[in-house]
Write a protein that holds these residues in place. Structure first.
Motif, PDB file in Angstrom:
ATOM      1  N   THR B 198     -33.210  35.559  17.330  1.00 13.35           N
ATOM      2  CA  THR B 198     -31.893  36.201  17.375  1.00 13.35           C
ATOM      3  C   THR B 198     -31.975  37.668  17.819  1.00 13.35           C
ATOM      4  O   THR B 198     -31.029  38.420  17.646  1.00 13.35           O
ATOM      5  N   THR B 199     -33.129  38.071  18.378  1.00  7.98           N
ATOM      6  CA  THR B 199     -33.260  39.488  18.776  1.00  7.98           C
ATOM      7  C   THR B 199     -32.772  39.680  20.205  1.00  7.98           C
ATOM      8  O   THR B 199     -32.799  38.759  21.021  1.00  7.98           O
ATOM      9  N   GLU B 202     -29.482  46.038  23.462  1.00 14.01           N
ATOM     10  CA  GLU B 202     -28.115  46.375  23.837  1.00 14.01           C
ATOM     11  C   GLU B 202     -28.095  47.377  24.978  1.00 14.01           C
ATOM     12  O   GLU B 202     -29.029  48.147  25.151  1.00 14.01           O
ATOM     13  N   LYS B 227     -17.830  40.860  19.998  1.00 13.47           N
ATOM     14  CA  LYS B 227     -18.803  41.688  20.702  1.00 13.47           C
ATOM     15  C   LYS B 227     -18.562  41.539  22.195  1.00 13.47           C
ATOM     16  O   LYS B 227     -18.304  40.433  22.695  1.00 13.47           O
ATOM     17  N   GLU B 378     -22.514  36.030  11.628  1.00 14.78           N
ATOM     18  CA  GLU B 378     -23.330  37.106  12.185  1.00 14.78           C
ATOM     19  C   GLU B 378     -24.581  36.537  12.861  1.00 14.78           C
ATOM     20  O   GLU B 378     -24.942  36.931  13.971  1.00 14.78           O
ATOM     21  N   ASN B 382     -25.517  36.918  16.873  1.00 15.72           N
ATOM     22  CA  ASN B 382     -26.801  37.440  17.329  1.00 15.72           C
ATOM     23  C   ASN B 382     -27.551  36.428  18.184  1.00 15.72           C
ATOM     24  O   ASN B 382     -28.186  36.781  19.174  1.00 15.72           O
ATOM     25  N   ARG B 383     -27.450  35.166  17.779  1.00 15.73           N
ATOM     26  CA  ARG B 383     -28.113  34.116  18.538  1.00 15.73           C
ATOM     27  C   ARG B 383     -27.497  34.025  19.947  1.00 15.73           C
ATOM     28  O   ARG B 383     -28.208  33.888  20.946  1.00 15.73           O
ATOM     29  N   HIS B 386     -28.816  36.819  22.006  1.00 15.91           N
ATOM     30  CA  HIS B 386     -30.196  36.540  22.401  1.00 15.91           C
ATOM     31  C   HIS B 386     -30.209  35.638  23.641  1.00 15.91           C
ATOM     32  O   HIS B 386     -30.978  35.851  24.587  1.00 15.91           O
TER      33      HIS B 386
END
Lengths: 344, 795
Positions: B198-199, B202, B227, B378, B382-383, B386
């Motif tokens: 999930t990293t 940005e 987002k 959340e 994030n996923r 990624h």
């Protein structure tokens, strides 16, 4: 005299052996013992003998007469038995003709299965509880841990009468009614008719039948549930079947299980078995420990009491037992279908 | 939930075959409804490279190809196809293949040359261009990418996979995802679970500078995360993603839409992507719809909205139906440059209500309806980011909008180890329980009798001791529960009087020639008209169903007659000439109480040459006798659907409890019944109210009886049944029995008169009757008959 008697006996013997029926026999009796019979005549002639001769002569006449009577009785027996044989043989019927139809009908197969289930549980000390088929949402859902908007309501789309009343979707509201009105110990089954919003087809029916069970008492645990279900399965399906418990979900029980019995027909040996379809297992009921929330909502303290509940589909057991492939058959009441259950 | 094996294997190591895994999952609580091997029919079908083509020595139209199948020696394949060439990669079915279209491949001679298989077309594999570009060609399916000879065609097509169909229970929304399913697999196999990455990095812009989010109905939207991703390049997603989506039953569209769907399937959190240029005033408002508002959804349909429905709106109008479907206008198309990714939580009951009201059920709504968990939103966002980065689909703005009103703090649940064991009937130590729970990602530790469990965010269903007990048990094994019978602390009374009566009646009817019928409890309004019921008849006071299956099923029945008549007609239609039925069922009547009145009834319907009004009446009477029910009478009367001269009502204390009659010829005609049909219906609940008389056995008679016959002449319409009652009443207990042996109308009596002849037997229990006794009674009988019926002794 002696000579005469010998002759009489001889003649009688010859005639008797020729006699074929009771009438001829009676004639012979008459000829010898009648008013003008041979013996009677001889006895009459005793008067012409001297008093010394008489006792001796009387004796031999009587002996001869006894002999004749014995012969007569003997022959009579033979003839009677012969006559009976003839009579009976004339009365011979064709025993292979079909029997006369007795005027007998039958209970519906759903009733047969329901009775059987009821009897098994009554023998285990259960009573039969009943409740309304048009039920309050409160008992059908709310008290069973299925509040408004709960996804489990999707599992059983319902027919509504108005906002608060619906056709019960399961027999569980009877449990809720019993728990709110009776104190434990409780040991009931609730067989009955239930409704779900399903179009009619070979495997779905908007009307069907369930039998639920409920036991609430101190110290009731999962092992008791299993023991009870094991006894039921053996009585219902035969002493050889095994049960299999696997996890499942029902809002009103936790833990919940689905129970399968090993196939009573093929025992899992037949890949094309008409009953288990080769899987070796038949799903028979859902069950579990009564959810503590349900006990609480029904006014029973879950810290003191626990309980188990189970529920099975009577229609499904019926179709599987009698290999009825189309559920609609149960509700069509075709005489050709019903007559197959004659006498049951 | 469709879970492809290849996708599951990304998170958990699986070394079991599909059937073994199915069995194991079933026993730990994931019901596998089935699995499909996508490569079915593609065994022994491989990629071959043609190394040389020769003409067939004996056939102009055939060619003999040497084909490299990744083995040391090439194999010979004879083909008639014309689109092959030396160096071509072809689809080759080798010996033993059993193709999807049913063709079985064996080695065989073609005009004297042995062919070791067959090159195939797309059609023979049942695939077309949509599965593999070029598959629809008229000829051999050529492989247009660099693949090693010998590679299985299934892997080229992405079909070397098994897809499990797993039933998810209402309490486990977390299992509506591949990761959730993988978690169950990991617990079942007792192997570790690897979570997806999930990293991401940005870019320079800030989400908060670009969009503002306002949630005006927080109770319906506990969390809304948004987002921004910009400089987007819309293109097809990579093959691996397309294959995964297709295997799970979702059609690939483009990279952005595919990412939202991929994350939804992977983590169970529905996502939505808005083309940001259509978001007016760069403002997102989560609010209830206004009356009169409508939205064109992505499926091209105009949806009228009501105030209860939740929408995602911009400054002006709704741009999405929250949690169900996006609006067509703000969808993702070729020209999309900036996207707002939404990862939100909506109230499950509200989504369910809206989805039902609009008749829409989407992958998204079916997940929301089960109740999703705020922390997961959340993770999903994030996923998605990624994957944006991994696919190079655009630049990710910093930060995110996050309007959160739900409590997402970690939760612990402490349960008593003793209580868990008591509930399960087991005796497990705390550390065993701990070990079992850990397999399900539930961290726990034992302290004395307490088992303290840290409940993961995705397990909101775990609320009490019973919940924890179930988790422990399903990993420990449901089949290890011992079998014991509960102790008996209760005095069972068996069946109630009503239940026994019901049973007795069923036994009586079924052993006297009738077959039990079972009908639905519904009734058609037309059926009441068919019965010729007056407008205000109480049988019309039926309970209505507001959502019936159809008009015919719209009322709850108030009488069992319509179904019985219909069934008789259906049977006659099948040329069955002896229909003899009864039914025991409930009728329903609107009342002023909370619930309608439900009444248990018996109905009888017969249509057969050996049945008459009196055979039906006889059954009813004989049925009541063993129940000790005597206190009833029959009188002329009954509904308009019965023959006017052949109908009777049954009364108890002047209250009608049932009727018997012949079906009126007009109604019979309307129902398509061409034979005399006799019906009866009796309210069994009312019968139960009747005082029952216990059987008292009379002593056998010690004194002789006196038989007398009596013939009287009365008007034709005098009821003989009542004459019997009058005779009995005027004789008292000296009359032992009375039978009717003749009823005569005709030349021997006056017109409009009939002669009725009775045979009477008198007996006294304490003496021998003399003529005088009987003569006295006769005078009383004749007086009574004269007085009540104007009956005269027949001379």
């Amino acid at each position: 005299m002696k000579e005469k008697l010998d002759n009489i006996i001889k003649n009688a013997q010859a005639e008797l052996s020729k006699a074929e029926n009771t009438k001829e026999l009676n004639d012979i009796r008459q000829q010898n013992l009648g008013k003008k019979g041979a013996f009677t005549e001889l006895l009459k002639s005793l008067g012409s003998l001297s008093p010394d001769e008489r006792p001796q002569a009387g004796k031999i006449i009587n002996e001869a007469r006894m002999m004749f009577e014995n012969m007569l009785t003997e022959q009579e027996k033979k003839i009677k038995s012969l006559e009976k044989q003839i009579k009976l043989s004339l009365e011979t019927i064709d025993v292979t003709l079909p029997g006369e139809k007795s005027s007998i009908g039958s209970a519906h197969p759903l009733s047969l299965v329901r009775d059987e289930i009821e009897n098994i549980f009554i023998a285990m000390g259960f009573e039969i509880a009943e409740g309304p088929e048009i039920e309050l949402d409160h008992f059908n859902f709310e008290l069973l841990n299925v509040p408004k908007g709960h996804p489990a309501r999707d599992m059983q789309d319902s027919f509504y009468v108005d906002e608060t009343r619906l056709l019960r979707t399961h027999t569980s509201p009877v449990q809720a009614r019993v728990m709110t009105t009776q104190k434990p110990p409780i040991r009931i089954i609730c067989p009955g008719r239930v409704y779900r919003f399903d179009e009619v087809d070979a495997t779905h029916s908007p009307v069907f039948h369930q039998c639920e069970g409920l036991v609430v008492d101190r110290g009731i645990n999962m092992a008791h549930l299993r023991g009870t279900i094991d006894v039921f399965a053996k009585r219902m399906y035969g002493s050889k079947v095994k049960t299999r418990f696997r996890p499942s979900f029902f809002p009103f029980t936790e833990p919940s299980a689905e129970v399968d019995v090993s196939c009573y027909l093929c025992g899992g040996e037949d890949k094309n078995c008409r009953v288990c379809k080769g899987s070796g297992w038949i799903e028979i009921l859902g069950c579990g420990m009564v959810n503590p929330n349900v006990l609480k909502m029904c006014g029973i303290d879950p810290d003191i009491y626990s309980g188990f509940a189970f529920g099975m589909g009577i229609d499904r057991i019926t179709t599987s037992r009698y290999t009825i492939s189309d559920l609609r058959t149960l509700f069509e009441n075709d005489m050709r279908f019903l007559k197959q259950f004659q006498g049951l | 939930m469709l879970a492809p094996l290849s996708w599951l294997k990304k998170y958990v190591e699986i070394d079991k075959d599909a059937q073994t895994l199915t069995n194991m999952l079933t026993m730990t609580g994931s019901e596998v409804e089935g699995y499909e091997n996508l490569a079915k029919g593609l065994d022994h079908v491989v990629v071959g490279k043609i190394t040389k083509i020769d003409k067939h020595p004996d056939a102009d139209r055939l060619q003999v190809c040497r084909v490299n199948v990744g083995e040391e020696k090439d194999i010979i394949i004879v083909t008639g196809a014309t689109n092959v060439y030396e160096g071509a990669l072809v689809t080759l079915a080798r010996e033993g293949a059993d193709l999807p279209n049913g063709t079985k491949i064996t080695k065989g001679k073609l005009r004297g040359v042995v062919s070791y298989g067959m090159m195939c077309s797309g059609e023979e594999l049942c695939i077309d261009d949509s599965v593999y570009p070029g598959a629809s060609v008229n000829g051999i399916m050529l492989i247009n990418e660099d693949v090693k000879p010998g590679t299985s065609i299934a892997s080229v097509l992405g079909m070397d996979d098994i897809v499990f169909d797993i039933k998810t229970y209402a309490n486990r929304p977390d299992c509506l995802s591949v990761v959730g399913t993988a978690r169950e697999v990991a617990a079942t196999l007792n192997v570790p679970l690897t979570m997806p990455e999930t990293t991401y990095k940005e870019d320079t812009k800030q989400t908060q500078d670009i969009v503002s989010v306002e949630v005006s109905s927080p109770d319906l939207c506990p969390r809304y995360m948004g987002k921004i991703v910009y400089d987007i390049k819309i293109e097809p997603s990579p093959k691996w993603m397309q294959k995964s989506l297709a295997a799970a039953g979702v059609r690939p569209i483009n990279n952005i839409v595919d990412i939202t769907n991929y994350v939804m399937l992977e983590l169970g959190q529905p996502m939505h992507a808005f083309d940001f240029k259509y978001v007016k005033e760069q403002k997102i408002v989560v609010r209830n719809a206004k009356n009169g508002e409508s939205i064109m959804t992505l499926d091209g349909k105009e949806r009228k909205l009501t105030e209860e429905m939740l929408v995602i709106a911009d400054a002006e109008k709704p741009i999405a139906l929250a949690g169900i479907m996006g609006g067509e206008h703000s969808g993702i198309y070729e020209d999309t440059n900036t996207v707002l990714f939404e990862s939100a939580i909506f109230n499950h009951a509200n989504i369910r209500m809206t989805a039902r009201a609009l008749g829409m059920r989407t992958e998204s709504s079916s997940r929301y309806e089960k109740g999703l968990e705020a922390a997961n939103a959340e993770l999903a966002l994030n996923r998605a980011m990624h994957l944006i980065e991994k696919l190079g689909a655009g630049k990710i703005a910093q930060g995110c909008a996050d309007v959160l009103s739900a409590d997402i703090s970690p939760r612990t649940l402490t349960v008593s180890i003793k209580r868990v064991n008591e509930l399960l009937g087991l005796d497990l130590p705390g550390n065993t329980m701990d070990g079992l729970l850990r397999r399900l990602q539930i961290e726990s530790h034992a302290e004395g009798d307490s088992l303290i469990c840290e409940i993961p965010a995705f397990r909101q269903d775990l609320q009490n001791t019973a919940d924890i007990a179930e988790e422990i048990l399903r990993i420990y094994g449901f089949d290890k529960i011992p079998s014991k019978l509960p102790e008996m602390h209760i005095e069972s009374k068996g069946r109630t009087a009503r239940q026994r009566t019901n049973l007795a009646i069923r036994n009586y009817m079924s052993s006297h020639g009738l077959y039990e019928a079972v009908h639905y409890s519904f009734m058609s309004p037309a059926a009441l008209d068919m019965l010729l019921l007056p407008e205000k008849d109480e049988l019309r006071n039926a309970v209505k169903i507001i959502n019936p299956l159809g008009e015919d099923y719209s009322l709850m029945r108030t009488t069992l007659m319509p179904a019985m008549i219909k069934t008789i007609a259906a049977n006659l239609n099948h040329r069955i000439d002896d229909v003899k039925l009864f039914e025991l069922s409930k009728t329903f009547h609107e009342s002023n109480d909370d619930l309608p009145l439900e009444v248990n009834r018996l109905s009888i319907g017969v249509c057969s040459d050996d049945e008459t009004f009196f055979t039906v009446k006889g059954r009813v009477e004989s049925m009541l006798k063993p129940l000790g029910l005597k206190n009833y009478e029959f009188k002329r009367g009954g509904g308009a659907f019965l023959h006017p001269g052949r109908k009777a009502i049954m009364l108890v204390d002047e209250i009608q409890v049932g009727f018997i009659g012949e079906l009126h010829p007009d109604v019979a005609d309307a129902a398509g019944i061409k034979k005399r049909t006799y019906l009866a219906e009796i309210n069994l609940d009312a019968l139960l109210e009747i005082q029952r008389s216990e059987l008292v056995v009379a002593e056998l008679p010690k004194y002789p009886s006196v038989s007398r016959d009596l013939a009287v002449v009365v008007d034709k319409d005098q009821p003989v049944g009542q004459m019997l009652s009058v005779i009995k009443a005027s004789c008292g207990n000296l009359l032992e029995s009375i039978e009717i042996f003749d009823i005569y109308e005709g030349a021997q009596v006056e017109k409009d008169k009939k002669s009725v002849a009775f045979s009477l037997i008198f007996r006294a229990s304490d003496r021998t009757l003399v003529d005088e006794d009987v003569n006295k009674k006769f005078v009383r009988i004749l007086n009574a008959l004269d007085k009540n019926f104007n009956a005269k002794l027949r001379e």
